[in-house]
Scaffold this motif. Structure first.
Motif, mmCIF file in Angstrom:
data_model
loop_
_atom_site.group_PDB
_atom_site.id
_atom_site.type_symbol
_atom_site.label_atom_id
_atom_site.label_comp_id
_atom_site.label_asym_id
_atom_site.label_seq_id
_atom_site.Cartn_x
_atom_site.Cartn_y
_atom_site.Cartn_z
ATOM 1 N N SER A 112 0.866 -1.181 0.000
ATOM 2 C CA SER A 112 0.000 0.000 0.000
ATOM 3 C C SER A 112 0.899 1.227 0.000
ATOM 4 O O SER A 112 2.098 1.137 0.267
ATOM 5 C CB SER A 112 -0.945 0.002 1.212
ATOM 6 N N GLU A 122 -3.287 4.089 0.166
ATOM 7 C CA GLU A 122 -3.930 3.562 -1.040
ATOM 8 C C GLU A 122 -3.467 2.138 -1.304
ATOM 9 O O GLU A 122 -2.267 1.846 -1.209
ATOM 10 C CB GLU A 122 -3.570 4.409 -2.258
ATOM 11 N N PRO A 123 -4.371 1.251 -1.694
ATOM 12 C CA PRO A 123 -3.946 -0.085 -2.120
ATOM 13 C C PRO A 123 -3.115 -0.002 -3.395
ATOM 14 O O PRO A 123 -3.169 0.988 -4.133
ATOM 15 C CB PRO A 123 -5.274 -0.820 -2.373
#
Length: 635
Positions: free
Chosen positions: A330, A360-361
């Motif tokens: 991430s 955020e992934p």
């Protein structure tokens, strides 16, 4: 050193595992086993068990598992051979002697460790002396406390070509050159590598100094200078602060990757100890593997400038081929122009943790990067985006993860460019994501109503969707090249008994046999011919005539590329649906037995996953109807 299986078995047998583990973990008796809180992840209810009779430990929370040797390597951080030696000494066993060359190499490495520690001690003494005033002033300006300076072993290399050489002359020039502390060009006099620099020792996982990073005090290039690769130091396999971060990461169940030494030091000084840094290069495959041994999803937190964000994308792209179920990255986005050191000085740990909650992934970071890479105003430009996304997904080795990325990218693309139609014009298709994942502190809102009854009608009440399975089989017979692409996934499906199930197995078997013989590409007619000899002529022919099925891949006249894309998507849905259904059944049962907020949220999430699969299936049907309608208009 070569250790026989018999010796290792005897070593395990002589080691009382619960006594070994009990030195650092509080254990209590639980029947024939010992139980305690797992040292590999945070937990309040014990799920970590040690079985002396079988000689292994196991955690039912994080799946940590191993024997006495594994305990010493994973928990204590020892290399394999050092773990064996320590256990053997405690058990009264003599470790088999290494061959003379290996023993000589080990002795040489030991001597190099002594050299590096002596150099580190000398650099520390220079930092505290008169010559170290500028280096101390630099640390003060950076807000590095005296305690942190001692913890990380900061030192100073005087601006001299021979002071370190003179101080460590007892080791001899040859060893100092081999350790990377001196530079020798041809047969000229060797001289100190690090001059006029703030010195930062780099340690291995056991805390031994193996290299140095030197930061220039005033103006000059390079700003940071690292030790060269040596018998002790491989830059591409080492992470700065790994020795301290390992234990902190196990406790916090997370680890951060920052760009440089001072970023790691700043975070650690602010209370975030689970942080490492590569050594002036992009993250390597070996460093990623090391990170994944610590946690499943390391967090990449590089500088907020353009260079830092480019490095983040390079890390994302390098990780793709190595992804596995549950294993990813991430990304934390820092404010423009800031690095973690700046952030900690201005806002402290609270500011950093706020960014962590917005991480955020990997798939999100890749999608945003490709979306912003170039204009997307024309069909050709949008086709270019599709190609780039497809190329990214195709680098993933694991078939199940690859399939998920293909489906995810396709639906993000469809949602972004609003494909679909209604009477009187075009409208956006049903979004791929019928619900949004909640962020920390965000209130839950109920999911939207289900999709249409038509979409529901195409799935079976339970197990494999036989209607979709029949369509997939028709697609595989019409596009047999796709069988090899999805061989592993298809082989795991369990269809119901009957002609359909037997035909499915026959199709896969034919493709396997054909591939092993390497007789050339398997086309549709050839596949039908082979199936005919196995007694499946009628059912295979019926499936090839299945133009009434609502999917592009069952139609003879469909666009080849579109049909294959849709077939990939249909297979992904066919595989995913039973897993989601089974998980939802378990969650519902758990809810009936014991209602909790967590169980309720899990149930809601799974319901939404079901609906997302419904939407994906409905989109396949809608896309086929659109293609048919356009084809009719063209005619």
């Amino acid at each position: 050193m070569s250790l026989s299986p018999a010796f290792l078995d005897e070593l395990r047998g002589r080691t009382h595992l619960s006594a070994l583990v009990g030195k650092t973990v509080k254990l209590t008796r639980a029947g024939r086993e010992m139980r305690g809180c797992c040292p590999f992840h945070n937990e309040k209810t014990p799920s970590f068990y040690v079985n002396d009779e079988k000689g292994f430990y196991h955690c039912f929370g994080c799946s940590a598992h191993g024997d006495a040797i594994r305990w010493m390597t994973d928990h204590q951080g020892l290399p394999f051979i050092d773990a064996v030696k320590e256990l053997a000494a405690a058990a009264g066993l003599e470790v088999p002697q290494a061959d003379p060359r290996a023993a000589q190499k080990a002795e040489r490495a030991k001597s190099l460790h002594d050299v590096m520690q002596a150099a580190a001690d000398w650099f520390v003494s220079q930092l505290g002396g008169l010559d170290g005033a500028e280096a101390r002033a630099l640390l003060d300006r950076r807000g590095v406390s005296a305690s942190t300076q001692r913890t990380f072993g900061f030192g100073y290399a005087p601006d001299s070509r021979g002071k370190l050489r003179a101080a460590l002359k007892d080791f001899g020039d040859a060893m100092l050159v081999e350790a990377g502390l001196l530079i020798q060009v041809d047969n000229k006099e060797p001289y100190d590598r690090f001059r006029g620099r703030l010195m930062i020792p780099i340690r291995d996982q056991r805390g031994r100094v193996i290299a140095f990073g030197g930061r220039i005090i005033g103006e000059g290039e390079p700003k940071y200078l690292n030790s060269p690769d040596t018998p002790l130091f491989d830059k591409g396999r080492t992470l700065y602060n790994l020795d301290r971060a390992s234990a902190a990461a196990r406790k916090a169940d997370r680890v951060f990757v920052v760009e440089g030494y001072m970023d790691a030091v700043a975070l650690a000084q602010g209370g975030v100890g689970e942080v490492v840094a590569p050594l002036g290069t992009a993250l390597t495959e070996a460093q990623l593997e090391r990170l994944w041994r610590m946690v499943d999803v390391p967090m990449v937190c590089l500088d907020g400038d353009g260079a830092g964000q480019k490095a983040a994308i390079r890390a994302a792209q390098r990780a793709l081929p190595m992804l596995a179920p549950g294993r990813s990255l991430s990304f934390i986005t820092l404010p423009e122009g800031q690095d973690p050191d700046d952030l900690m000085q201005q806002g402290g740990a609270r500011a950093f943790e706020a960014l962590v909650r917005e991480a955020e992934p990997l798939v999100e970071r890749l999608w945003k990067h490709e979306l912003a890479a170039e204009p997307l105003d024309t069909p050709e430009q949008r086709a270019g985006l599709k190609r780039r996304l497809s190329d990214l997904a195709n680098t993933i080795a694991d078939p199940s993860v690859k399939s998920e990325y293909v489906a995810e990218f396709r639906h993000r693309f469809d949602q972004q460019f609003a494909r679909g139609r209604q009477a009187g014009g075009f409208q956006a298709r049903t979004p791929f994501f019928p619900y949004q994942q909640r962020r920390a502190g965000q209130k839950w809102s109920p999911p939207p109503a289900p999709v249409t009854d038509d979409a529901k009608a195409v799935r079976a009440a339970g197990g494999i969707d036989r209607v979709l399975a029949k369509a997939v089989l028709a697609g595989l017979i019409r596009h047999p090249a796709e069988i090899a692409t999805h061989m592993e996934v298809l082989g795991s499906l369990k269809l119901a008994d009957g002609a359909l199930g037997r035909l499915f197995e026959a199709v896969v078997d034919v493709a396997l046999e054909d591939r092993s013989r390497r007789e050339g590409a398997l086309d549709s007619q050839r596949l039908v011919t082979i199936l005919t000899r196995s007694g499946f002529e009628q059912v295979a022919s019926d499936l090839l005539r299945a133009d009434t099925m609502p999917y592009s891949f069952t139609r003879k006249t469909a666009d080849e590329n579109k049909a294959r894309e849709d077939l990939d998507e249909a297979i992904a849905i066919l595989v995913s649906r039973p897993e989601v259904d089974a998980a939802l059944a378990d969650a519902t049962s758990a809810m009936q037995c014991h209602f909790t907020d967590e169980a309720f949220e899990r149930q809601v999430a799974l319901v939404n996953e079901q609906r997302a699969l419904d939407v994906r299936l409905a989109n396949l049907v809608q896309a086929n109807e659109d293609a048919r309608a356009l084809g009719t208009e063209d005619n």
